[in-house]
Design a protein around this motif. Structure first.
Motif, mmCIF file in Angstrom:
data_model
loop_
_atom_site.group_PDB
_atom_site.id
_atom_site.type_symbol
_atom_site.label_atom_id
_atom_site.label_comp_id
_atom_site.label_asym_id
_atom_site.label_seq_id
_atom_site.Cartn_x
_atom_site.Cartn_y
_atom_site.Cartn_z
ATOM 1 N N LEU A 62 8.355 -1.610 -17.067
ATOM 2 C CA LEU A 62 7.944 -3.006 -17.126
ATOM 3 C C LEU A 62 8.583 -3.806 -15.999
ATOM 4 O O LEU A 62 9.794 -3.763 -15.807
ATOM 5 N N GLU A 63 7.763 -4.544 -15.255
ATOM 6 C CA GLU A 63 8.256 -5.477 -14.243
ATOM 7 C C GLU A 63 8.150 -6.888 -14.806
ATOM 8 O O GLU A 63 7.077 -7.500 -14.808
ATOM 9 N N ALA A 64 9.276 -7.398 -15.297
ATOM 10 C CA ALA A 64 9.279 -8.711 -15.922
ATOM 11 C C ALA A 64 9.185 -9.830 -14.896
ATOM 12 O O ALA A 64 8.572 -10.869 -15.150
ATOM 13 N N LEU A 65 9.813 -9.632 -13.733
ATOM 14 C CA LEU A 65 9.760 -10.615 -12.645
ATOM 15 C C LEU A 65 9.501 -9.869 -11.346
ATOM 16 O O LEU A 65 10.095 -8.823 -11.091
ATOM 17 N N SER A 98 5.209 -13.743 -19.932
ATOM 18 C CA SER A 98 5.011 -14.004 -18.496
ATOM 19 C C SER A 98 6.289 -13.866 -17.690
ATOM 20 O O SER A 98 6.250 -13.680 -16.471
ATOM 21 N N GLY A 99 7.464 -13.980 -18.342
ATOM 22 C CA GLY A 99 8.742 -13.875 -17.640
ATOM 23 C C GLY A 99 9.538 -15.161 -17.605
ATOM 24 O O GLY A 99 10.640 -15.195 -17.043
ATOM 25 N N LYS A 100 9.026 -16.221 -18.229
ATOM 26 C CA LYS A 100 9.704 -17.522 -18.126
ATOM 27 C C LYS A 100 11.077 -17.534 -18.792
ATOM 28 O O LYS A 100 12.038 -18.075 -18.240
ATOM 29 N N THR A 101 11.201 -16.913 -19.966
ATOM 30 C CA THR A 101 12.506 -16.876 -20.630
ATOM 31 C C THR A 101 13.469 -15.958 -19.893
ATOM 32 O O THR A 101 14.680 -16.219 -19.846
ATOM 33 N N THR A 102 12.959 -14.903 -19.292
ATOM 34 C CA THR A 102 13.800 -14.026 -18.472
ATOM 35 C C THR A 102 14.414 -14.807 -17.316
ATOM 36 O O THR A 102 15.605 -14.680 -17.016
ATOM 37 N N LEU A 114 15.048 -17.997 -17.233
ATOM 38 C CA LEU A 114 16.051 -18.905 -17.775
ATOM 39 C C LEU A 114 17.352 -18.166 -18.080
ATOM 40 O O LEU A 114 18.444 -18.624 -17.735
ATOM 41 N N LYS A 115 17.247 -17.012 -18.724
ATOM 42 C CA LYS A 115 18.443 -16.280 -19.138
ATOM 43 C C LYS A 115 19.219 -15.699 -17.962
ATOM 44 O O LYS A 115 20.392 -15.350 -18.113
ATOM 45 N N MET A 116 18.594 -15.606 -16.806
ATOM 46 C CA MET A 116 19.325 -15.165 -15.625
ATOM 47 C C MET A 116 20.321 -16.215 -15.141
ATOM 48 O O MET A 116 21.322 -15.884 -14.505
ATOM 49 N N VAL A 117 20.057 -17.485 -15.456
ATOM 50 C CA VAL A 117 20.931 -18.554 -14.974
ATOM 51 C C VAL A 117 22.320 -18.436 -15.581
ATOM 52 O O VAL A 117 23.325 -18.663 -14.896
ATOM 53 N N ASN A 118 22.419 -18.082 -16.862
ATOM 54 C CA ASN A 118 23.749 -17.947 -17.477
ATOM 55 C C ASN A 118 24.131 -16.489 -17.735
ATOM 56 O O ASN A 118 24.978 -16.191 -18.570
ATOM 57 N N ARG A 119 23.504 -15.589 -16.981
ATOM 58 C CA ARG A 119 23.849 -14.165 -16.967
ATOM 59 C C ARG A 119 23.672 -13.464 -18.313
ATOM 60 O O ARG A 119 24.343 -12.465 -18.594
ATOM 61 N N LEU A 120 22.740 -13.949 -19.125
ATOM 62 C CA LEU A 120 22.355 -13.167 -20.284
ATOM 63 C C LEU A 120 21.499 -11.986 -19.838
ATOM 64 O O LEU A 120 21.420 -10.968 -20.523
ATOM 65 N N ILE A 121 20.850 -12.154 -18.672
ATOM 66 C CA ILE A 121 20.097 -11.080 -18.025
ATOM 67 C C ILE A 121 20.451 -11.116 -16.546
ATOM 68 O O ILE A 121 20.501 -12.194 -15.941
ATOM 69 N N ASP A 122 20.692 -9.962 -15.951
ATOM 70 C CA ASP A 122 20.950 -9.872 -14.514
ATOM 71 C C ASP A 122 19.700 -9.358 -13.797
ATOM 72 O O ASP A 122 18.962 -8.528 -14.339
ATOM 73 N N PRO A 123 19.446 -9.841 -12.583
ATOM 74 C CA PRO A 123 18.281 -9.350 -11.839
ATOM 75 C C PRO A 123 18.460 -7.904 -11.387
ATOM 76 O O PRO A 123 19.590 -7.456 -11.148
ATOM 77 N N THR A 124 17.357 -7.192 -11.255
ATOM 78 C CA THR A 124 17.393 -5.849 -10.682
ATOM 79 C C THR A 124 17.640 -5.929 -9.187
ATOM 80 O O THR A 124 18.362 -5.116 -8.606
ATOM 81 N N SER A 125 17.043 -6.933 -8.554
ATOM 82 C CA SER A 125 17.291 -7.197 -7.139
ATOM 83 C C SER A 125 17.098 -8.679 -6.880
ATOM 84 O O SER A 125 16.523 -9.402 -7.691
ATOM 85 N N GLY A 126 17.583 -9.126 -5.727
ATOM 86 C CA GLY A 126 17.551 -10.547 -5.421
ATOM 87 C C GLY A 126 18.783 -11.252 -5.974
ATOM 88 O O GLY A 126 19.684 -10.617 -6.544
ATOM 89 N N ASP A 127 18.850 -12.556 -5.789
ATOM 90 C CA ASP A 127 20.012 -13.338 -6.196
ATOM 91 C C ASP A 127 19.601 -14.556 -7.007
ATOM 92 O O ASP A 127 18.598 -15.208 -6.699
ATOM 93 N N VAL A 128 20.409 -14.850 -8.019
ATOM 94 C CA VAL A 128 20.330 -16.123 -8.730
ATOM 95 C C VAL A 128 21.608 -16.869 -8.410
ATOM 96 O O VAL A 128 22.710 -16.348 -8.626
ATOM 97 N N LEU A 129 21.473 -18.063 -7.843
ATOM 98 C CA LEU A 129 22.636 -18.847 -7.450
ATOM 99 C C LEU A 129 22.774 -20.066 -8.355
ATOM 100 O O LEU A 129 21.798 -20.791 -8.596
ATOM 101 N N PHE A 139 13.780 -26.190 -18.069
ATOM 102 C CA PHE A 139 13.159 -26.416 -19.369
ATOM 103 C C PHE A 139 12.015 -25.418 -19.542
ATOM 104 O O PHE A 139 11.012 -25.488 -18.843
ATOM 105 N N VAL A 140 12.167 -24.475 -20.461
ATOM 106 C CA VAL A 140 11.116 -23.493 -20.717
ATOM 107 C C VAL A 140 10.268 -23.942 -21.900
ATOM 108 O O VAL A 140 10.799 -24.309 -22.954
ATOM 109 N N THR A 141 8.957 -23.926 -21.719
ATOM 110 C CA THR A 141 8.044 -24.296 -22.789
ATOM 111 C C THR A 141 6.696 -23.627 -22.551
ATOM 112 O O THR A 141 6.385 -23.224 -21.425
#
Length: 261
Positions: free
Chosen positions: A24-27, A48-52, A54-69, A201-203
């Motif tokens: 699965l490619e979530a993002l 669609s990946g919207k909650t994924t 969001l959760k990358m911002v506080n490191r509940l999920i880490d990206p496979t590649s790329g950066d979240v700053l 804001f995810v909705t």
């Protein structure tokens, strides 16, 4: 419209991908940035990946590649606990502690930071006032004594403790009745303008996104379909997906932030 070039982003996703062992490619290559005083709504269909995102911002999920700053620092370089404690977070079910008074629930983030009791009580009192709950009436009540809308206001007050510059919100008003939901949307929009904080804001609700956010990011199958103001997306959809997503465009235009303030 917020101009990201005028200030360093509070949050940025650079070429972010997320894949799982099952394939699965979530993002798939997300590039986004949120200004320090901007409310960005992320919309998309289920999965669609919207909650994924969001959760990358506080490191509940880490990206496979790329950066979240966050504040210019890659999340992988943050201590996860320190990062999460520096961010306000509001979720649909609020997550109040049933055995704690409202004042103690609001003050919990500062308690976790080891701040003195009087300091956290004083600030919690101020935050209750800010979200429209009279602390003289509500401070000593328990969560079960509040309505759903009141509990959600408590959740927002708690997210504002410590004056964070960044707030994450995941379907925060989804469980409320339509009248209460609209009241809280308008109240939250007022707070966004007043406090000038970065909000992600995810909705899934187009009307809600248009009512509270400065810009919208439309996600589908892990890809960014379009980014812009509500009017941009309604009047100049980038593709058929965005056009179909906003098929009730006339009703949506009526609740854009510019039209409702």
């Amino acid at each position: 419209m917020i101009s990201i070039s005028n200030a360093s982003p509070a949050v940025a996703w650079h070429h972010v991908r997320k894949s799982y062992p099952d394939g699965l490619e979530a993002l798939r290559g997300i590039d986004l940035a949120v200004a320090p005083d901007e409310c960005l709504a992320i919309l998309g269909t289920s999965g669609s990946g919207k909650t994924t995102l969001l959760k990358m911002v506080n490191r509940l999920i880490d990206p496979t590649s790329g950066d979240v700053l966050v504040r210019g620092v890659p999340t992988r370089d943050w201590d996860p606990i320190a990062l999460r404690r520096s961010i306000g977070y509001v979720i649909q079910d609020v997550g109040l502690m049933p055995h704690m008074s409202i004042l103690k629930n609001v003050g919990l983030p500062l308690r976790l930071q080891g701040r003195p009791s009087q300091e956290r009580n004083d600030e919690a009192w101020e935050r209750l006032e800010l979200v429209g709950l009279d602390p003289a009436r509500f401070a000593t009540l328990m969560p079960h004594q509040l309505s759903g809308g009141q509990r959600q206001r408590v959740g927002v007050a708690r997210a504002l403790m410590g004056d964070p510059d960044l707030i994450l919100m995941d379907e925060p008003f989804g469980a409320l009745d339509p009248i209460t939901r609209r009241e809280l949307q308008d109240e939250f929009r007022r707070l966004c303008v007043q406090l000038q904080k970065a909000v992600v804001f995810v909705t899934h609700d187009i009307r809600e996104a248009c009512r509270v956010a400065d810009r919208l990011a439309i996600i589908d199958h892990g890809k960014l379909m379009q980014l812009g103001t509500p009017s941009d997306l309604i009047e100049r959809p980038a593709n058929d997906f965005v056009r179909d997503f906003f098929r009730d465009a006339e009703a949506v235009v009526e609740v854009t932030p510019g039209a409702s303030e």
